[in-house]
Design an enzyme around this catalytic site. Structure first.
Site, PDB file in Angstrom:
ATOM      1  N   CYS A 158      39.888  33.585  44.744  1.00 19.67           N
ATOM      2  CA  CYS A 158      40.351  33.207  43.379  1.00 19.67           C
ATOM      3  C   CYS A 158      40.290  31.942  43.036  1.00 19.67           C
ATOM      4  O   CYS A 158      40.071  30.916  43.918  1.00 19.67           O
ATOM      5  CB  CYS A 158      41.891  33.736  43.362  1.00 19.67           C
ATOM      6  SG  CYS A 158      42.363  35.198  44.015  1.00 19.67           S
ATOM      7  N   ASP A 159      40.121  31.618  41.688  1.00 16.74           N
ATOM      8  CA  ASP A 159      40.211  30.441  41.358  1.00 16.74           C
ATOM      9  C   ASP A 159      40.808  30.282  39.754  1.00 16.74           C
ATOM     10  O   ASP A 159      40.743  31.368  38.920  1.00 16.74           O
ATOM     11  CB  ASP A 159      38.660  29.870  40.782  1.00 16.74           C
ATOM     12  CG  ASP A 159      38.917  28.259  40.709  1.00 16.74           C
ATOM     13  OD1 ASP A 159      39.324  27.513  41.960  1.00 16.74           O
ATOM     14  OD2 ASP A 159      39.001  27.762  39.544  1.00 16.74           O
ATOM     15  N   SER A 160      41.791  29.254  39.408  1.00 15.98           N
ATOM     16  CA  SER A 160      42.316  29.284  38.063  1.00 15.98           C
ATOM     17  C   SER A 160      42.208  28.044  37.471  1.00 15.98           C
ATOM     18  O   SER A 160      42.173  26.924  38.000  1.00 15.98           O
ATOM     19  CB  SER A 160      44.088  29.381  38.431  1.00 15.98           C
ATOM     20  OG  SER A 160      44.201  30.669  38.907  1.00 15.98           O
TER      21      SER A 160
END
Length: 209
Positions: free
Chosen positions: A79-81
């Site tokens: 995941c990355d935001s």
């Protein structure tokens, strides 16, 4: 029970999964995110914020897939935001000065927290997607900004804010999945897993009586 390995060092993502009945294995990905984004932009042109977070989520999953920890897992999730403010990606500010400058720009405005998700199964099949949650920021005072920055919380989170911590009081509303603001959208992750033939409930861990 199937085991899920989270390729992230985010305590908030891990806590979100645990609250949803999943006890994740944890293995942060060691990669140079800025270099990856620079190389991708040089090769393909400027990236949108959605393209950037999906690229990073995929890279994290691929990096961790080569580690010993991945052999103990049935499902690997990267995941990355990033906060999308006027099309500009805003990651972790890293310093108090940058966090303060971010908040002076964000206050009283609306941004979109975009979280990329990349799922990889033990057999090598993959799927990815991006969650987008609109966030409305309160018109906080400079004194409130200074006090918040002084806590250190906004320095190492995407967009320089949290929804599940001290920053929650400085948000006036959201549109979309609140888990996406934490950095891992449970509904989106469930849909990706279903598409790969994995039932969400197969990832639940036994609850002690």
């Amino acid at each position: 029970m199937m085991r899920l390995l989270l390729a992230s060092s985010s305590p908030a993502r891990a806590a979100t999964l645990r609250a949803a009945g999943i006890d994740p294995l944890l293995q942060p990905a060691d990669l140079d995110e800025d270099a990856l984004l620079r190389d991708a932009a040089a090769e393909n042109g400027p990236l949108t914020v959605s393209e950037a977070v999906l690229l990073l989520a995929r890279a994290k999953a691929q990096t961790v897939a080569a580690t010993a920890a991945a052999r103990a897992a049935d499902v690997l999730v990267g995941c990355d935001s990033l906060l999308d403010l006027d099309g500009e990606p805003m990651g972790k500010p890293g310093t108090a000065d940058r966090a303060r400058a971010r908040w002076l720009r964000m206050r009283g405005r609306t941004g979109v927290l975009r979280s990329g998700h990349w799922v990889r199964l033990r057999d090598g099949r993959t799927a990815g997607a991006v969650s987008s949650t609109t966030v409305r920021f309160a018109d906080v005072s400079e004194a409130e900004i200074d006090a918040y920055v002084a806590t250190g919380e906004p320095l190492n989170v995407a967009g320089a804010f949290t929804i599940d911590g001290l920053g929650g009081a400085f948000l006036t509303g959201i549109e979309g999945d609140p888990h996406g603001v934490v950095g891992i959208s449970l509904p989106l992750l469930r849909e990706l897993l279903i598409g790969l033939g994995v039932r969400w409930t197969d990832l639940w861990h036994p609850v002690s009586p």
